[in-house]
Design a protein around this motif. Structure first.
Motif, mmCIF file in Angstrom:
data_model
loop_
_atom_site.group_PDB
_atom_site.id
_atom_site.type_symbol
_atom_site.label_atom_id
_atom_site.label_comp_id
_atom_site.label_asym_id
_atom_site.label_seq_id
_atom_site.Cartn_x
_atom_site.Cartn_y
_atom_site.Cartn_z
ATOM 1 N N LYS A 1 -20.176 -65.919 18.072
ATOM 2 C CA LYS A 1 -21.481 -65.285 17.866
ATOM 3 C C LYS A 1 -21.449 -63.820 18.315
ATOM 4 C CE LYS A 1 -26.415 -65.888 18.876
ATOM 5 N NZ LYS A 1 -27.423 -66.688 19.615
ATOM 6 N N GLU A 2 -20.792 -63.583 19.429
ATOM 7 C CA GLU A 2 -20.695 -62.215 19.970
ATOM 8 C C GLU A 2 -19.853 -61.319 19.056
ATOM 9 O OE1 GLU A 2 -18.229 -60.152 23.545
ATOM 10 O OE2 GLU A 2 -19.244 -62.028 24.043
ATOM 11 N N LYS A 3 -18.699 -61.829 18.582
ATOM 12 C CA LYS A 3 -17.796 -61.007 17.769
ATOM 13 C C LYS A 3 -18.327 -60.801 16.352
ATOM 14 C CE LYS A 3 -15.001 -60.321 21.074
ATOM 15 N NZ LYS A 3 -15.995 -60.669 22.090
ATOM 16 N N GLU A 4 -19.169 -61.725 15.883
ATOM 17 C CA GLU A 4 -19.738 -61.581 14.540
ATOM 18 C C GLU A 4 -20.572 -60.299 14.438
ATOM 19 O OE1 GLU A 4 -22.403 -64.056 11.258
ATOM 20 O OE2 GLU A 4 -22.497 -64.620 13.375
ATOM 21 N N GLU A 5 -21.124 -59.852 15.553
ATOM 22 C CA GLU A 5 -21.978 -58.660 15.547
ATOM 23 C C GLU A 5 -21.237 -57.406 15.100
ATOM 24 O OE1 GLU A 5 -23.317 -58.910 19.671
ATOM 25 O OE2 GLU A 5 -25.328 -59.348 18.914
ATOM 26 N N TYR A 6 -19.888 -57.406 15.234
ATOM 27 C CA TYR A 6 -19.097 -56.226 14.882
ATOM 28 C C TYR A 6 -18.569 -56.276 13.457
ATOM 29 C CZ TYR A 6 -19.156 -55.584 19.944
ATOM 30 O OH TYR A 6 -19.557 -55.419 21.245
ATOM 31 N N LEU A 7 -18.746 -57.396 12.774
ATOM 32 C CA LEU A 7 -18.192 -57.565 11.430
ATOM 33 C C LEU A 7 -19.131 -57.007 10.366
ATOM 34 C CD1 LEU A 7 -16.761 -61.148 11.897
ATOM 35 C CD2 LEU A 7 -15.424 -59.092 11.415
ATOM 36 N N PRO A 8 -18.566 -56.517 9.239
ATOM 37 C CA PRO A 8 -19.408 -55.930 8.187
ATOM 38 C C PRO A 8 -20.186 -56.971 7.389
ATOM 39 C CG PRO A 8 -17.122 -55.952 7.483
ATOM 40 C CD PRO A 8 -17.127 -56.407 8.916
ATOM 41 N N PHE A 9 -19.721 -58.236 7.414
ATOM 42 C CA PHE A 9 -20.352 -59.305 6.640
ATOM 43 C C PHE A 9 -20.717 -60.478 7.561
ATOM 44 C CE2 PHE A 9 -16.902 -57.822 3.526
ATOM 45 C CZ PHE A 9 -17.701 -56.824 2.990
ATOM 46 N N THR A 10 -21.518 -61.404 7.039
ATOM 47 C CA THR A 10 -21.801 -62.642 7.769
ATOM 48 C C THR A 10 -20.566 -63.541 7.734
ATOM 49 O OG1 THR A 10 -22.661 -63.733 5.792
ATOM 50 C CG2 THR A 10 -24.253 -62.556 7.175
ATOM 51 N N ILE A 11 -20.481 -64.473 8.687
ATOM 52 C CA ILE A 11 -19.333 -65.384 8.731
ATOM 53 C C ILE A 11 -19.281 -66.241 7.472
ATOM 54 C CG2 ILE A 11 -18.357 -67.398 9.910
ATOM 55 C CD1 ILE A 11 -19.204 -66.176 12.533
ATOM 56 N N LYS A 12 -20.422 -66.719 7.024
ATOM 57 C CA LYS A 12 -20.452 -67.556 5.819
ATOM 58 C C LYS A 12 -19.863 -66.810 4.625
ATOM 59 C CE LYS A 12 -23.538 -70.370 2.956
ATOM 60 N NZ LYS A 12 -24.933 -70.811 2.726
ATOM 61 N N TYR A 13 -20.217 -65.539 4.490
ATOM 62 C CA TYR A 13 -19.708 -64.722 3.379
ATOM 63 C C TYR A 13 -18.191 -64.549 3.503
ATOM 64 C CZ TYR A 13 -19.350 -60.810 0.081
ATOM 65 O OH TYR A 13 -19.006 -59.991 -0.972
ATOM 66 N N ILE A 14 -17.705 -64.271 4.712
ATOM 67 C CA ILE A 14 -16.266 -64.079 4.946
ATOM 68 C C ILE A 14 -15.492 -65.364 4.624
ATOM 69 C CG2 ILE A 14 -14.514 -63.683 6.734
ATOM 70 C CD1 ILE A 14 -16.595 -61.797 8.084
ATOM 71 N N GLU A 15 -16.045 -66.513 5.047
ATOM 72 C CA GLU A 15 -15.364 -67.791 4.808
ATOM 73 C C GLU A 15 -15.239 -68.103 3.320
ATOM 74 O OE1 GLU A 15 -16.460 -70.374 8.812
ATOM 75 O OE2 GLU A 15 -17.925 -70.281 7.180
ATOM 76 N N ASN A 16 -16.211 -67.665 2.530
ATOM 77 C CA ASN A 16 -16.206 -67.967 1.092
ATOM 78 C C ASN A 16 -15.623 -66.837 0.244
ATOM 79 O OD1 ASN A 16 -17.469 -70.486 1.454
ATOM 80 N ND2 ASN A 16 -19.482 -69.516 1.561
ATOM 81 N N LEU A 17 -15.233 -65.739 0.898
ATOM 82 C CA LEU A 17 -14.853 -64.532 0.160
ATOM 83 C C LEU A 17 -13.669 -64.758 -0.778
ATOM 84 C CD1 LEU A 17 -15.365 -61.557 -0.342
ATOM 85 C CD2 LEU A 17 -13.980 -61.018 1.661
ATOM 86 N N LYS A 18 -12.597 -65.341 -0.250
ATOM 87 C CA LYS A 18 -11.399 -65.521 -1.077
ATOM 88 C C LYS A 18 -11.675 -66.431 -2.274
ATOM 89 C CE LYS A 18 -7.351 -65.054 0.723
ATOM 90 N NZ LYS A 18 -6.071 -65.165 1.439
ATOM 91 N N MET A 19 -12.369 -67.529 -2.047
ATOM 92 C CA MET A 19 -12.683 -68.465 -3.127
ATOM 93 C C MET A 19 -13.597 -67.806 -4.166
ATOM 94 S SD MET A 19 -14.444 -72.231 -2.813
ATOM 95 C CE MET A 19 -16.006 -71.535 -2.270
ATOM 96 N N ASN A 20 -14.589 -67.036 -3.709
ATOM 97 C CA ASN A 20 -15.511 -66.377 -4.632
ATOM 98 C C ASN A 20 -14.812 -65.308 -5.469
ATOM 99 O OD1 ASN A 20 -17.669 -67.928 -3.823
ATOM 100 N ND2 ASN A 20 -18.399 -66.464 -2.306
ATOM 101 N N LEU A 21 -13.872 -64.592 -4.864
ATOM 102 C CA LEU A 21 -13.105 -63.600 -5.619
ATOM 103 C C LEU A 21 -12.285 -64.264 -6.726
ATOM 104 C CD1 LEU A 21 -11.795 -61.153 -2.866
ATOM 105 C CD2 LEU A 21 -13.433 -60.631 -4.665
ATOM 106 N N LYS A 22 -11.669 -65.390 -6.392
ATOM 107 C CA LYS A 22 -10.878 -66.109 -7.402
ATOM 108 C C LYS A 22 -11.758 -66.567 -8.561
ATOM 109 C CE LYS A 22 -7.083 -67.749 -4.490
ATOM 110 N NZ LYS A 22 -6.433 -68.910 -3.849
ATOM 111 N N LYS A 23 -12.958 -67.040 -8.249
ATOM 112 C CA LYS A 23 -13.892 -67.482 -9.291
ATOM 113 C C LYS A 23 -14.273 -66.313 -10.197
ATOM 114 C CE LYS A 23 -16.185 -71.358 -6.954
ATOM 115 N NZ LYS A 23 -17.456 -71.788 -6.314
ATOM 116 N N LYS A 24 -14.551 -65.178 -9.588
ATOM 117 C CA LYS A 24 -14.957 -64.009 -10.362
ATOM 118 C C LYS A 24 -13.834 -63.549 -11.297
ATOM 119 C CE LYS A 24 -18.314 -62.017 -7.066
ATOM 120 N NZ LYS A 24 -19.447 -61.664 -7.944
ATOM 121 N N PHE A 25 -12.597 -63.551 -10.794
ATOM 122 C CA PHE A 25 -11.479 -63.065 -11.597
ATOM 123 C C PHE A 25 -11.069 -64.044 -12.694
ATOM 124 C CE2 PHE A 25 -10.698 -60.025 -8.078
ATOM 125 C CZ PHE A 25 -10.583 -58.873 -8.843
#
Length: 424
Positions: A376-400
């Motif tokens: 929770k503390e380290k998430e504050e420094y990230l540019p995206f939410t954790i949920k978005y980061i966790e799904n990022l690779k899969m979502n990129l593959k779907k888009k491509f």
């Protein structure tokens, strides 16, 4: 002085730097107070929307490709979109000078084309792995105020990574076959003419030959001494594969220092064949922090395969909060303590910010190994939410996947391939 005496002298010198970095690791605090901007939830959502918009623009531009059109205009438009991504400033808060960004972008494109020419069957993940090493060398070129370029030696050493690492990490290959592979490779690095046993060895030996064409063995012995050092590190790392061990049973940190430190030491020597004492110390430290960051990224896989690193060894019984704090502090110390010939704080900040962001992304993607409070503390420094980061690779593959059934698919897939490696 005979070769044995020279080798002992080199080993003694390197052990001096390895011990300096070991001391720096132990002296780095496990208490962390990050001097970085915190990003609130609404700002994260804005950045996610911007990032999605960039990806959609990129895919739409790739879909527009027509072999009969003016490809020069199309390429310029595609490059503008990817340049917008690599600017980072409004998504990642990483300060990247325009000239350096342009050099990195052009070298990335050139490297991908050369990699596909060398091996048309090479996997995108393998190119991404090799490309990360090219970027490290580009950073060292910038540090040494040398021209940012992709020499044949830089290309070839970076390409060694996927072929050697994938072979040695393959759990289907017998440990004795790996030992034999390493033994033969070591002799080839010493300069012996070794016949290849298989297709993997053939490619590896060809890449070493390419390095020899750039750096004469007699004139640049340190290039080959450092290559043999990383091979020694690879041999030691086989000790990490046979079974899980408890802390202090084996010097796992020492293996990480030798393997990681030697890998970036080679990067440094491949810039122009020489390194100052200060540059050697930085390269070893930089290599160690990247090695431990990689171990953090691979912790789940390493545990599954019973590969022992200082991260996987602790993850069995402890939360990783303290060791990641130590890793971030170690990263800051390695970069801040580096005395450059001409001090460049902007470049130092770029290196630190990139490394810390890599560590933070790896942390939230392995969140089960950390306390909830820490995540929770380290998430504050990230540019995206954790949920978005966790799904990022899969979502990129779907888009491509949108490109799969289109005209001129082969050329479009090639452009997509470039884009994904850059985004990775």
């Amino acid at each position: 002085m005979n070769n044995t005496m020279k080798s002992m002298q080199v080993n003694d010198e390197l052990n001096y730097y390895y011990n300096l970095i070991r001391d720096k690791w132990w002296n780095s605090s496990s208490y962390l107070k990050l001097n970085k901007k915190k990003i609130n939830y609404s700002e994260k959502k804005v950045r996610e929307a911007r990032f999605d918009n960039l990806i959609d623009k990129l895919i739409n531009q790739i879909c527009k490709f027509d072999i009969n059109d003016d490809t020069k205009i199309w390429n310029e438009q595609l490059n503008q979109i990817i340049n917008k991504f690599t600017e980072n400033s409004y998504i990642f808060d990483i300060d990247f000078e325009n000239t350096l960004r342009k050099d990195f972008f052009e070298i990335t494109k050139t490297f991908i084309e050369k990699a596909k020419d060398f091996d048309e069957d090479i996997d995108m993940n393998d190119i991404g792995q090799a490309m990360r090493n090219v970027w490290i060398i580009n950073i060292i070129q910038a540090i040494k105020e040398e021209k940012i370029e992709l020499s044949n030696a830089v290309f070839s050493y970076s390409m060694l990574y996927p072929y050697t690492d994938n072979y040695l990490d393959n759990t289907d290959i017998d440990i004795n076959d790996k030992i034999d592979f390493n033994s033969r490779l070591y002799r080839r690095l010493q300069g012996y003419n070794i016949c290849s046993n298989n297709e993997c060895e053939e490619k590896v030996y060809k890449l070493i030959e390419n390095i020899e064409e750039v750096f004469n063995r007699e004139k640049y012995p340190k290039v080959y001494n450092s290559l043999m050092q990383i091979q020694n590190g690879q041999v030691l790392s086989l000790n990490q594969q046979d079974e899980m061990t408890i802390p202090y049973e084996r010097d796992i940190l020492g293996i990480s220092i030798k393997k990681g430190g030697a890998s970036v030491l080679v990067d440094g020597y491949l810039v122009n064949g020489e390194l100052s004492s200060e540059e050697i110390k930085f390269c070893v430290g930089y290599g160690v922090l990247l090695q431990i960051a990689d171990d953090l990224q691979d912790v789940r896989e390493d545990l599954s395969n019973e590969h022992v690193t200082i991260i996987s060894q602790l993850a069995v019984n402890y939360k990783l909060d303290c060791i990641v704090n130590k890793l971030i502090n170690f990263t800051i110390n390695v970069v801040d303590d580096f005395v450059m010939q001409r001090e460049n704080q902007k470049l130092k900040n770029l290196i630190k910010d990139n490394c810390i962001m890599l560590i933070l992304f790896s942390t939230v993607l392995s969140k089960e190994f950390f306390s909830k409070e820490y995540i929770k503390e380290k998430e504050e420094y990230l540019p995206f939410t954790i949920k978005y980061i966790e799904n990022l690779k899969m979502n990129l593959k779907k888009k491509f996947k949108k490109i799969n059934n289109m005209k001129n698919k082969e050329e479009k897939m090639k452009q997509m391939f470039k884009a994904i490696v850059i985004l990775e």
